[in-house]
Scaffold this motif. Structure first.
Motif, PDB file in Angstrom:
ATOM      1  N   ILE A   1     -30.034 -49.007 133.859  1.00 21.82           N
ATOM      2  CA  ILE A   1     -30.350 -48.515 132.516  1.00 21.82           C
ATOM      3  C   ILE A   1     -31.790 -48.888 132.178  1.00 21.82           C
ATOM      4  CG2 ILE A   1     -29.765 -48.609 130.065  1.00 21.82           C
ATOM      5  CD1 ILE A   1     -27.682 -47.226 131.791  1.00 21.82           C
ATOM      6  N   ILE A   2     -32.533 -47.915 131.638  1.00 23.97           N
ATOM      7  CA  ILE A   2     -33.956 -48.127 131.349  1.00 23.97           C
ATOM      8  C   ILE A   2     -34.330 -47.414 130.057  1.00 23.97           C
ATOM      9  CG2 ILE A   2     -34.695 -46.104 132.677  1.00 23.97           C
ATOM     10  CD1 ILE A   2     -37.147 -47.708 133.583  1.00 23.97           C
ATOM     11  N   HIS A   3     -35.358 -47.906 129.391  1.00 23.81           N
ATOM     12  CA  HIS A   3     -35.888 -47.276 128.175  1.00 23.81           C
ATOM     13  C   HIS A   3     -37.166 -46.546 128.584  1.00 23.81           C
ATOM     14  CE1 HIS A   3     -35.962 -46.804 123.852  1.00 23.81           C
ATOM     15  NE2 HIS A   3     -37.254 -47.114 123.833  1.00 23.81           N
ATOM     16  N   SER A   4     -37.083 -45.225 128.719  1.00 24.81           N
ATOM     17  CA  SER A   4     -38.228 -44.481 129.238  1.00 24.81           C
ATOM     18  C   SER A   4     -38.152 -43.026 128.804  1.00 24.81           C
ATOM     19  CB  SER A   4     -38.273 -44.589 130.768  1.00 24.81           C
ATOM     20  OG  SER A   4     -39.475 -44.060 131.286  1.00 24.81           O
ATOM     21  N   ASP A   5     -39.049 -42.206 129.327  1.00 24.69           N
ATOM     22  CA  ASP A   5     -39.084 -40.772 129.057  1.00 24.69           C
ATOM     23  C   ASP A   5     -38.431 -40.041 130.231  1.00 24.69           C
ATOM     24  OD1 ASP A   5     -40.300 -37.992 129.416  1.00 24.69           O
ATOM     25  OD2 ASP A   5     -41.057 -38.497 127.431  1.00 24.69           O
ATOM     26  N   LYS A   6     -37.320 -39.363 129.979  1.00 26.70           N
ATOM     27  CA  LYS A   6     -36.552 -38.727 131.060  1.00 26.70           C
ATOM     28  C   LYS A   6     -37.356 -37.647 131.773  1.00 26.70           C
ATOM     29  CE  LYS A   6     -32.142 -36.425 132.032  1.00 26.70           C
ATOM     30  NZ  LYS A   6     -30.871 -35.933 131.452  1.00 26.70           N
ATOM     31  N   ASN A   7     -38.087 -36.837 131.010  1.00 21.28           N
ATOM     32  CA  ASN A   7     -38.836 -35.736 131.593  1.00 21.28           C
ATOM     33  C   ASN A   7     -39.917 -36.233 132.553  1.00 21.28           C
ATOM     34  OD1 ASN A   7     -39.870 -33.027 131.944  1.00 21.28           O
ATOM     35  ND2 ASN A   7     -41.489 -33.574 130.508  1.00 21.28           N
ATOM     36  N   TYR A   8     -40.756 -37.141 132.076  1.00 25.62           N
ATOM     37  CA  TYR A   8     -41.864 -37.607 132.911  1.00 25.62           C
ATOM     38  C   TYR A   8     -41.405 -38.570 134.001  1.00 25.62           C
ATOM     39  CZ  TYR A   8     -45.162 -35.137 130.018  1.00 25.62           C
ATOM     40  OH  TYR A   8     -45.849 -34.139 129.387  1.00 25.62           O
ATOM     41  N   LEU A   9     -40.323 -39.270 133.758  1.00 22.11           N
ATOM     42  CA  LEU A   9     -39.732 -40.076 134.830  1.00 22.11           C
ATOM     43  C   LEU A   9     -39.295 -39.162 135.965  1.00 22.11           C
ATOM     44  CD1 LEU A   9     -38.833 -42.918 135.731  1.00 22.11           C
ATOM     45  CD2 LEU A   9     -36.653 -42.491 134.591  1.00 22.11           C
ATOM     46  N   GLY A  10     -38.680 -38.043 135.594  1.00 19.67           N
ATOM     47  CA  GLY A  10     -38.274 -37.064 136.596  1.00 19.67           C
ATOM     48  C   GLY A  10     -39.436 -36.456 137.343  1.00 19.67           C
ATOM     49  N   ARG A  11     -40.575 -36.250 136.661  1.00 15.18           N
ATOM     50  CA  ARG A  11     -41.745 -35.682 137.318  1.00 15.18           C
ATOM     51  C   ARG A  11     -42.264 -36.620 138.412  1.00 15.18           C
ATOM     52  NH1 ARG A  11     -42.830 -32.193 138.526  1.00 15.18           N
ATOM     53  NH2 ARG A  11     -45.008 -31.769 138.107  1.00 15.18           N
ATOM     54  N   VAL A  12     -42.242 -37.926 138.135  1.00 17.00           N
ATOM     55  CA  VAL A  12     -42.699 -38.890 139.141  1.00 17.00           C
ATOM     56  C   VAL A  12     -41.743 -38.908 140.330  1.00 17.00           C
ATOM     57  CG1 VAL A  12     -43.218 -41.310 139.616  1.00 17.00           C
ATOM     58  CG2 VAL A  12     -43.876 -40.309 137.427  1.00 17.00           C
TER      59      VAL A  12
ATOM     60  N   GLY B   1     -36.738 -58.010 135.061  1.00 24.37           N
ATOM     61  CA  GLY B   1     -37.221 -57.194 133.957  1.00 24.37           C
ATOM     62  C   GLY B   1     -37.881 -55.892 134.339  1.00 24.37           C
ATOM     63  N   VAL B   2     -37.857 -55.558 135.626  1.00 25.74           N
ATOM     64  CA  VAL B   2     -38.424 -54.279 136.073  1.00 25.74           C
ATOM     65  C   VAL B   2     -37.419 -53.540 136.942  1.00 25.74           C
ATOM     66  CG1 VAL B   2     -40.791 -55.143 136.016  1.00 25.74           C
ATOM     67  CG2 VAL B   2     -39.504 -55.255 138.149  1.00 25.74           C
TER      68      VAL B   2
ATOM     69  N   GLU C   1     -42.764 -48.892 140.005  1.00 23.91           N
ATOM     70  CA  GLU C   1     -42.283 -50.077 139.293  1.00 23.91           C
ATOM     71  C   GLU C   1     -42.458 -49.867 137.795  1.00 23.91           C
ATOM     72  OE1 GLU C   1     -44.162 -54.324 138.710  1.00 23.91           O
ATOM     73  OE2 GLU C   1     -43.206 -54.249 140.703  1.00 23.91           O
ATOM     74  N   LEU C   2     -41.346 -49.961 137.052  1.00 26.06           N
ATOM     75  CA  LEU C   2     -41.372 -49.729 135.615  1.00 26.06           C
ATOM     76  C   LEU C   2     -40.709 -50.874 134.870  1.00 26.06           C
ATOM     77  CD1 LEU C   2     -40.318 -45.967 135.370  1.00 26.06           C
ATOM     78  CD2 LEU C   2     -42.584 -46.903 134.897  1.00 26.06           C
ATOM     79  N   PRO C   3     -41.220 -51.209 133.690  1.00 22.62           N
ATOM     80  CA  PRO C   3     -40.530 -52.204 132.870  1.00 22.62           C
ATOM     81  C   PRO C   3     -39.241 -51.612 132.326  1.00 22.62           C
ATOM     82  CG  PRO C   3     -42.349 -51.242 131.647  1.00 22.62           C
ATOM     83  CD  PRO C   3     -42.454 -50.712 133.048  1.00 22.62           C
ATOM     84  N   VAL C   4     -38.199 -52.439 132.219  1.00 26.50           N
ATOM     85  CA  VAL C   4     -36.922 -51.960 131.691  1.00 26.50           C
ATOM     86  C   VAL C   4     -37.089 -51.510 130.243  1.00 26.50           C
ATOM     87  CG1 VAL C   4     -34.554 -52.615 131.120  1.00 26.50           C
ATOM     88  CG2 VAL C   4     -35.585 -53.394 133.259  1.00 26.50           C
TER      89      VAL C   4
END
Length: 284
Positions: free
Chosen positions: A167-178, A205-206, A277-280
């Motif tokens: 589980i992460i707090h992020s942007d689904k669209n741009y996460l998908g693009r990466v 934490g990541v 690598e992304l912060p949670v």
């Protein structure tokens, strides 16, 4: 005698004064000429800059128009290819191979168009993150499933391992693009009958998503310029796919926009491993 000396001295002083004034006048004239030349050059530069700004804006508008106009037709081609593939029992082997190529070309074209649009948004600083709680594993699974169908056409295996809470707090669209660009590059630059290993893990934490391929790897020269846009690299696509030179630039730029980073482990001739690598919790 003294009078003659004083007259001579006065005459010499007068000549000296005339000489100095004449020289000073020439200096002023030269300065005025130089100033006039500089003003003309500044004016020409300003006019050139205005023309370049106009041409650049025209290029951006044309790129936006063409990209949007192309996106619709390729989306329809992609959807039709998927529908035909779902009911391909009446097709012979040659027809199935042609259908597979249509599917691959449409995916390739759509990814290229999305990269161009994302690059324009980055240039205009118009990428706004829509942050929300999501399961990173769902995003990864969706793209891995999609790219497995493309990888099968090159007899490439894609394996995925998910470890721990994703589980992460992020942007689904741009996460998908990466994620999409990471998988696309791995498939695009891998030879037939190779393996791609994907791992999604959480620690300290990541969350890390890595894609490891058995492709040609990157030389030292490649590593120095690989995250710059439109940079030609040593490796070339192995199945006739296109390469705009934007994918790596975008994954790095978007990852940093989301508060993360891209880590590369690679040696020439020994494959590559890209890790996102992304912060949670993303803070803005």
């Amino acid at each position: 005698m003294l009078l003659a000396f004083l007259i001579g001295l006065s005459f010499a002083s007068t000549l000296m004064l005339v000489y100095v004034m004449s020289k000073s006048r020439r200096h002023v004239q030269l300065m005025q000429m130089q100033s006039s030349v500089i003003k003309k050059q500044v004016q020409e530069l300003e006019e050139s800059n205005q023309q370049l700004a106009f041409l650049n804006q025209e290029k951006i508008q044309l790129l936006s128009l063409v990209s949007h106009d192309l996106k619709g037709p390729f989306n329809r081609i992609f959807a039709l290819a998927q529908l035909m593939n779902m009911a391909n029992e009446n097709l012979n082997q040659d027809q199935k191979e042609l259908l597979g190529k249509i599917h691959q070309v449409s995916v390739d074209a759509l990814n290229m168009i999305r990269n161009l649009l994302d690059t324009r948004r980055l240039d205009e600083k118009r990428i706004e993150l829509a942050l929300g709680k999501l399961d990173f594993a769902n995003v990864v699974n969706s793209f891995v499933k999609h790219y497995r169908s493309l990888a099968e056409k090159k007899n490439i295996e894609i394996h995925l391992q998910v470890v721990g809470d994703t589980i992460i707090h992020s942007d689904k669209n741009y996460l998908g693009r990466v994620v999409e660009n990471m998988l696309s590059n791995a498939v695009k630059f891998s030879d037939e009958k190779k393996k791609i290993e994907c791992t999604l893990t959480r620690k300290d934490g990541v969350i890390e998503f890595s894609v490891k391929d058995e492709g040609p790897g990157f030389s030292l020269e490649d590593k120095q310029k690989m995250f710059q846009r439109f940079q030609p690299l040593t490796a070339r696509p192995t199945g006739g796919e296109t390469s705009t030179g934007l994918g790596l630039f975008l994954i790095k730029s978007i990852a940093e926009k989301m508060g993360g980073k891209i880590i590369l482990e690679s040696a020439n001739g020994q494959g590559s491993k890209f890790t996102l690598e992304l912060p949670v919790q993303k803070t803005i």
